[in-house]
Design a protein around this motif. Structure first.
Motif, PDB file in Angstrom:
ATOM      1  N   PHE A   1       0.832  -1.204   0.000  1.00 38.11           N
ATOM      2  CA  PHE A   1       0.000   0.000   0.000  1.00 38.11           C
ATOM      3  C   PHE A   1       0.871   1.260   0.000  1.00 38.11           C
ATOM      4  O   PHE A   1       1.721   1.456   0.872  1.00 38.11           O
ATOM      5  CB  PHE A   1      -0.925   0.021   1.219  1.00 38.11           C
ATOM      6  CG  PHE A   1      -1.802   1.247   1.276  1.00 38.11           C
ATOM      7  CD1 PHE A   1      -2.891   1.372   0.425  1.00 38.11           C
ATOM      8  CD2 PHE A   1      -1.529   2.288   2.162  1.00 38.11           C
ATOM      9  CE1 PHE A   1      -3.706   2.505   0.461  1.00 38.11           C
ATOM     10  CE2 PHE A   1      -2.329   3.412   2.208  1.00 38.11           C
ATOM     11  CZ  PHE A   1      -3.418   3.520   1.363  1.00 38.11           C
ATOM     12  N   ASP A   2       0.639   2.115  -0.984  1.00 41.10           N
ATOM     13  CA  ASP A   2       1.366   3.377  -1.067  1.00 41.10           C
ATOM     14  C   ASP A   2       0.410   4.502  -1.461  1.00 41.10           C
ATOM     15  O   ASP A   2       0.756   5.393  -2.227  1.00 41.10           O
ATOM     16  CB  ASP A   2       2.519   3.270  -2.075  1.00 41.10           C
ATOM     17  CG  ASP A   2       3.560   4.355  -1.840  1.00 41.10           C
ATOM     18  OD1 ASP A   2       3.753   4.757  -0.674  1.00 41.10           O
ATOM     19  OD2 ASP A   2       4.176   4.812  -2.828  1.00 41.10           O
ATOM     20  N   GLY A   3      -0.802   4.396  -0.914  1.00 33.15           N
ATOM     21  CA  GLY A   3      -1.819   5.401  -1.196  1.00 33.15           C
ATOM     22  C   GLY A   3      -1.896   6.434  -0.094  1.00 33.15           C
ATOM     23  O   GLY A   3      -0.907   6.746   0.578  1.00 33.15           O
ATOM     24  N   LYS A   4      -3.103   6.938   0.137  1.00 35.69           N
ATOM     25  CA  LYS A   4      -3.312   8.034   1.079  1.00 35.69           C
ATOM     26  C   LYS A   4      -4.162   7.570   2.260  1.00 35.69           C
ATOM     27  O   LYS A   4      -5.098   6.791   2.106  1.00 35.69           O
ATOM     28  CB  LYS A   4      -4.024   9.195   0.368  1.00 35.69           C
ATOM     29  CG  LYS A   4      -4.340  10.376   1.260  1.00 35.69           C
ATOM     30  CD  LYS A   4      -5.088  11.458   0.477  1.00 35.69           C
ATOM     31  CE  LYS A   4      -5.450  12.633   1.379  1.00 35.69           C
ATOM     32  NZ  LYS A   4      -6.224  13.676   0.643  1.00 35.69           N
ATOM     33  N   TYR A   5      -3.817   8.075   3.449  1.00 34.59           N
ATOM     34  CA  TYR A   5      -4.648   7.882   4.635  1.00 34.59           C
ATOM     35  C   TYR A   5      -5.466   9.149   4.856  1.00 34.59           C
ATOM     36  O   TYR A   5      -4.930  10.254   4.842  1.00 34.59           O
ATOM     37  CB  TYR A   5      -3.792   7.627   5.875  1.00 34.59           C
ATOM     38  CG  TYR A   5      -2.881   6.430   5.793  1.00 34.59           C
ATOM     39  CD1 TYR A   5      -3.388   5.143   5.793  1.00 34.59           C
ATOM     40  CD2 TYR A   5      -1.497   6.598   5.733  1.00 34.59           C
ATOM     41  CE1 TYR A   5      -2.548   4.040   5.728  1.00 34.59           C
ATOM     42  CE2 TYR A   5      -0.649   5.510   5.675  1.00 34.59           C
ATOM     43  CZ  TYR A   5      -1.177   4.239   5.673  1.00 34.59           C
ATOM     44  OH  TYR A   5      -0.333   3.160   5.603  1.00 34.59           O
ATOM     45  N   ASP A   6      -6.751   8.974   5.069  1.00 32.01           N
ATOM     46  CA  ASP A   6      -7.632  10.096   5.378  1.00 32.01           C
ATOM     47  C   ASP A   6      -8.295   9.771   6.710  1.00 32.01           C
ATOM     48  O   ASP A   6      -9.341   9.124   6.763  1.00 32.01           O
ATOM     49  CB  ASP A   6      -8.669  10.270   4.258  1.00 32.01           C
ATOM     50  CG  ASP A   6      -9.564  11.484   4.473  1.00 32.01           C
ATOM     51  OD1 ASP A   6      -9.372  12.191   5.489  1.00 32.01           O
ATOM     52  OD2 ASP A   6     -10.459  11.723   3.644  1.00 32.01           O
ATOM     53  N   ILE A   7      -7.653  10.195   7.792  1.00 33.07           N
ATOM     54  CA  ILE A   7      -8.101   9.830   9.132  1.00 33.07           C
ATOM     55  C   ILE A   7      -8.716  11.044   9.822  1.00 33.07           C
ATOM     56  O   ILE A   7      -8.042  12.059  10.030  1.00 33.07           O
ATOM     57  CB  ILE A   7      -6.930   9.292   9.991  1.00 33.07           C
ATOM     58  CG1 ILE A   7      -6.118   8.247   9.204  1.00 33.07           C
ATOM     59  CG2 ILE A   7      -7.464   8.724  11.299  1.00 33.07           C
ATOM     60  CD1 ILE A   7      -6.915   7.021   8.791  1.00 33.07           C
ATOM     61  N   MET A   8      -9.987  10.929  10.171  1.00 30.24           N
ATOM     62  CA  MET A   8     -10.709  11.998  10.875  1.00 30.24           C
ATOM     63  C   MET A   8     -10.863  11.602  12.339  1.00 30.24           C
ATOM     64  O   MET A   8     -11.466  10.562  12.638  1.00 30.24           O
ATOM     65  CB  MET A   8     -12.075  12.225  10.225  1.00 30.24           C
ATOM     66  CG  MET A   8     -11.983  12.758   8.804  1.00 30.24           C
ATOM     67  SD  MET A   8     -13.470  12.443   7.814  1.00 30.24           S
ATOM     68  CE  MET A   8     -13.209  10.720   7.334  1.00 30.24           C
ATOM     69  N   LEU A   9     -10.304  12.410  13.247  1.00 28.21           N
ATOM     70  CA  LEU A   9     -10.293  12.090  14.671  1.00 28.21           C
ATOM     71  C   LEU A   9     -11.230  13.014  15.437  1.00 28.21           C
ATOM     72  O   LEU A   9     -11.220  14.226  15.230  1.00 28.21           O
ATOM     73  CB  LEU A   9      -8.878  12.208  15.216  1.00 28.21           C
ATOM     74  CG  LEU A   9      -7.835  11.297  14.555  1.00 28.21           C
ATOM     75  CD1 LEU A   9      -6.441  11.653  15.053  1.00 28.21           C
ATOM     76  CD2 LEU A   9      -8.143   9.829  14.822  1.00 28.21           C
TER      77      LEU A   9
END
Length: 203
Positions: free
Chosen positions: A161-169
């Motif tokens: 995996f070399d994509g994007k993390y979209d983490i909403m905290l």
């Protein structure tokens, strides 16, 4: 004057009694609502089901409304189509809600609970829910979105995996671990969390 004062006192006592009765009734209703919410949210039901994305559908998977700790595993396979398996103990409410799962050209949507107001929700005392996304051989790019209500999240992503993390905290949640990527891929892993999130590669 004396009669007036007596009547006034009687009216005050009557009003007090009426208000007290209404207050007690309100407390009973609230207590009952909490009990029913807690009872319906207990993870008492064994569950395991697999869904498959339609042929030529967008490689998008959304899991909405988990109310317990979640282990999300994303694995690469040689399968012709992407599959998603949800397994573990879930609540009575989730058993009914998950029947509304939709698979169409836009991808796969799995509702574990309904949208809307919640009187009370907590992950404590509940079993961990395991979700496995088996990527089809041509699933590139892909998007996996875990939209939680409560509960810690552990995400296991492929080594490649070399994509994007979209983490909403939310509510003070934090990321305890997250492997770096160069974002050379258009694939996205999204998490909307109210408790801590841990992301690992290939474990």
């Amino acid at each position: 004057v004396i009669i007036y004062l007596v009547n006034e006192n009687l009216n005050k006592e009557k009003a007090y009694e009426e208000n007290f009765t209404i207050y007690c009734f309100f407390l009973v209703i609230v207590a009952f609502a909490f009990y029913m919410t807690y009872s319906n949210a207990k993870t008492d039901f064994d569950f395991s089901q697999t869904w498959e994305l339609q042929e030529n559908a967008k490689q998008k998977v959304e899991i909405y409304g988990t109310e317990q700790n979640v282990e999300l595993s994303i694995v690469e396979t040689s399968n012709p189509q992407t599959k998603v398996t949800v397994s573990g103990k879930i609540s009575k409410t989730s058993v009914n809600t998950i029947k509304d799962t939709k698979s169409n050209e836009e991808g796969l949507y799995i509702p574990v609970s309904k949208h809307g107001f919640r009187l009370y929700t907590s992950q404590f005392g509940k079993d961990t829910l395991k979700i496995t996304v088996e990527l089809g051989k041509n699933a590139d790019p892909y998007e996996v979105f875990l939209d939680t209500v409560s509960g810690e999240v552990k995400v296991n992503v492929p080594q490649t995996f070399d994509g994007k993390y979209d983490i909403m905290l939310n509510n003070g949640a934090k990321i305890t671990e997250k492997p770096e990527t160069k974002e050379t891929s258009a694939s996205v892993i999204k998490v909307d969390a109210y408790t801590d999130v841990t992301i690992v590669k290939g474990k």
